[in-house]
Write an enzyme that holds these catalytic residues in place. Structure first.
Site, mmCIF file in Angstrom:
data_model
loop_
_atom_site.group_PDB
_atom_site.id
_atom_site.type_symbol
_atom_site.label_atom_id
_atom_site.label_comp_id
_atom_site.label_asym_id
_atom_site.label_seq_id
_atom_site.Cartn_x
_atom_site.Cartn_y
_atom_site.Cartn_z
ATOM 1 N N TYR A 191 0.804 -1.227 0.000
ATOM 2 C CA TYR A 191 0.000 0.000 0.000
ATOM 3 C C TYR A 191 0.840 1.282 0.000
ATOM 4 O O TYR A 191 0.278 2.376 -0.025
ATOM 5 C CB TYR A 191 -0.954 -0.001 1.199
ATOM 6 C CG TYR A 191 -1.969 -1.117 1.129
ATOM 7 C CD1 TYR A 191 -2.968 -1.116 0.165
ATOM 8 C CD2 TYR A 191 -1.910 -2.200 2.006
ATOM 9 C CE1 TYR A 191 -3.891 -2.150 0.073
ATOM 10 C CE2 TYR A 191 -2.830 -3.239 1.933
ATOM 11 C CZ TYR A 191 -3.816 -3.203 0.964
ATOM 12 O OH TYR A 191 -4.730 -4.222 0.881
ATOM 13 N N ASN A 226 -13.167 4.752 -1.591
ATOM 14 C CA ASN A 226 -12.386 3.530 -1.493
ATOM 15 C C ASN A 226 -12.994 2.764 -0.320
ATOM 16 O O ASN A 226 -12.686 3.044 0.841
ATOM 17 C CB ASN A 226 -10.906 3.822 -1.238
ATOM 18 C CG ASN A 226 -10.080 2.551 -1.173
ATOM 19 O OD1 ASN A 226 -10.632 1.443 -1.152
ATOM 20 N ND2 ASN A 226 -8.764 2.687 -1.137
ATOM 21 N N HIS A 247 -15.956 -5.555 -1.650
ATOM 22 C CA HIS A 247 -16.176 -6.906 -2.162
ATOM 23 C C HIS A 247 -17.318 -7.644 -1.449
ATOM 24 O O HIS A 247 -17.598 -8.792 -1.769
ATOM 25 C CB HIS A 247 -14.879 -7.720 -2.027
ATOM 26 C CG HIS A 247 -13.660 -6.943 -2.413
ATOM 27 N ND1 HIS A 247 -13.445 -6.504 -3.703
ATOM 28 C CD2 HIS A 247 -12.608 -6.471 -1.676
ATOM 29 C CE1 HIS A 247 -12.311 -5.817 -3.744
ATOM 30 N NE2 HIS A 247 -11.779 -5.784 -2.530
ATOM 31 N N ASP A 279 -26.299 -0.233 -2.019
ATOM 32 C CA ASP A 279 -27.660 0.319 -1.982
ATOM 33 C C ASP A 279 -27.626 1.804 -1.626
ATOM 34 O O ASP A 279 -28.352 2.616 -2.212
ATOM 35 C CB ASP A 279 -28.523 -0.441 -0.973
ATOM 36 C CG ASP A 279 -28.896 -1.841 -1.458
ATOM 37 O OD1 ASP A 279 -28.764 -2.121 -2.670
ATOM 38 O OD2 ASP A 279 -29.335 -2.652 -0.618
ATOM 39 N N HIS A 316 -9.151 2.424 -5.852
ATOM 40 C CA HIS A 316 -8.366 1.463 -5.073
ATOM 41 C C HIS A 316 -6.887 1.759 -5.282
ATOM 42 O O HIS A 316 -6.451 2.017 -6.415
ATOM 43 C CB HIS A 316 -8.666 0.018 -5.493
ATOM 44 C CG HIS A 316 -10.093 -0.328 -5.246
ATOM 45 N ND1 HIS A 316 -10.572 -0.580 -3.984
ATOM 46 C CD2 HIS A 316 -11.144 -0.396 -6.083
ATOM 47 C CE1 HIS A 316 -11.870 -0.801 -4.067
ATOM 48 N NE2 HIS A 316 -12.245 -0.698 -5.318
ATOM 49 N N THR A 320 -4.411 -0.367 -4.865
ATOM 50 C CA THR A 320 -3.802 -1.493 -5.575
ATOM 51 C C THR A 320 -4.665 -1.883 -6.772
ATOM 52 O O THR A 320 -5.824 -1.481 -6.873
ATOM 53 C CB THR A 320 -3.676 -2.720 -4.640
ATOM 54 O OG1 THR A 320 -4.993 -3.088 -4.197
ATOM 55 C CG2 THR A 320 -2.788 -2.416 -3.443
ATOM 56 N N ARG A 363 -11.223 -10.406 -4.713
ATOM 57 C CA ARG A 363 -11.142 -8.938 -4.845
ATOM 58 C C ARG A 363 -11.550 -8.467 -6.243
ATOM 59 O O ARG A 363 -11.643 -7.273 -6.498
ATOM 60 C CB ARG A 363 -9.723 -8.445 -4.541
ATOM 61 C CG ARG A 363 -9.306 -8.649 -3.112
ATOM 62 C CD ARG A 363 -7.944 -8.024 -2.832
ATOM 63 N NE ARG A 363 -7.314 -8.658 -1.699
ATOM 64 C CZ ARG A 363 -7.525 -8.305 -0.427
ATOM 65 N NH1 ARG A 363 -8.322 -7.303 -0.128
ATOM 66 N NH2 ARG A 363 -6.920 -8.946 0.553
HETATM 67 O O1 CA2 Z 1 -6.315 -1.302 -2.974
HETATM 68 C C1 CA2 Z 1 -7.159 -0.794 -2.232
HETATM 69 O O2 CA2 Z 1 -7.261 0.432 -2.084
HETATM 70 C C2 CA2 Z 1 -8.101 -1.689 -1.431
HETATM 71 O O3 CA2 Z 1 -9.372 -1.049 -1.388
HETATM 72 C C3 CA2 Z 1 -7.503 -1.800 -0.047
HETATM 73 C C4 CA2 Z 1 -8.291 -2.742 0.863
HETATM 74 C C5 CA2 Z 1 -8.512 -4.093 0.189
HETATM 75 O O4 CA2 Z 1 -9.357 -4.891 1.006
HETATM 76 C C6 CA2 Z 1 -9.144 -3.934 -1.180
HETATM 77 O O5 CA2 Z 1 -9.264 -5.220 -1.762
HETATM 78 C C7 CA2 Z 1 -8.288 -3.049 -2.070
HETATM 79 C C8 CA2 Z 1 -7.542 -2.961 2.156
HETATM 80 C C9 CA2 Z 1 -7.332 -1.704 2.950
HETATM 81 C C10 CA2 Z 1 -6.465 -1.997 4.103
HETATM 82 O O6 CA2 Z 1 -5.498 -0.999 4.190
HETATM 83 C C11 CA2 Z 1 -4.336 -1.280 4.826
HETATM 84 C C12 CA2 Z 1 -3.366 -0.324 4.732
HETATM 85 C C13 CA2 Z 1 -2.155 -0.544 5.314
HETATM 86 C C14 CA2 Z 1 -1.913 -1.713 6.004
HETATM 87 C C15 CA2 Z 1 -2.892 -2.664 6.102
HETATM 88 C C16 CA2 Z 1 -4.112 -2.446 5.510
#
Ligand code: CA2
Length: 160
Positions: A24, A76, A82, A89, A102, A104, A113
């Site tokens: 991230y 986001n 997911h 809604d 997102h 990623t 995902r």
């Molecule tokens: O890529 C993205 O922005 C996501 O929305 C991030 C989510 C993930 O569940 C999606 O599939 C994609 C996860 C967010 C968690 O963020 C963290 C940041 C730093 C360390 C751990 C988690």
């Protein structure tokens, strides 16, 4: 009141910069907020920026965006992307243009995902550009919605 966009962030995004930097990045959520405010200001837009780990709070913010007459929502929804029919809604019910971001590339990650409920309500989707995706979404919505360009600019707002 200046045109306002809501930038909503879902669960665990408060950990940005502190954990899993290889996935991230090293920027924090405060950096993301600064990026959003700076980028929005270029288009004469103000930002309400929120992060919540609670599905209900995110839904309340979506309702609030509509009630306060926001121009658009950038979201986001993180893990709720997911899973959450309730967030879908709420987004559908707002009638506001929704832009999904997102950090990623969710399509290059685990299969679960690849499905996004948020996408069903989204006018545009950006993923895989790191936190710059938020800036791209704001530039994109400003271009699509015809916001005013800086001081003295003319508001030429179109319905989505
Ligand atoms: O890529 C993205 O922005 C996501 O929305 C991030 C989510 C993930 O569940 C999606 O599939 C994609 C996860 C967010 C968690 O963020 C963290 C940041 C730093 C360390 C751990 C988690």
């Amino acid at each position: 009141m200046a045109d306002t966009i809501y930038v909503l962030n879902g669960p665990n995004l408060n950990l940005l910069g502190a954990r899993e930097p290889e996935k991230y990045g090293r920027a924090t959520l405060a950096d993301v907020e600064r990026l959003c405010r700076d980028r929005a200001a270029r288009h004469g837009l103000e930002v309400v920026f929120r992060q919540s780990n609670s599905e209900g709070e995110i839904i309340e913010s979506i309702h609030e965006a509509r009630a306060k007459g926001a121009l658009a929502i950038v979201i986001n929804a993180a893990g709720y992307t997911h899973t959450s029919v309730a967030i879908l809604d709420a987004l559908t019910a707002t009638d506001l243009p929704v832009f999904e971001v997102h950090i990623t590339n969710i399509h290059a990650r685990e299969h679960f995902r690849h499905r996004s409920y948020v996408s069903l309500a989204a006018r545009g989707v950006i993923c895989g550009f790191g936190i710059e995706g938020y800036g791209l979404a704001i530039d994109g919505l400003a271009a699509l919605l015809g916001t005013k360009q800086g001081a003295g600019g003319r508001t030429a707002r179109m319905r989505p």
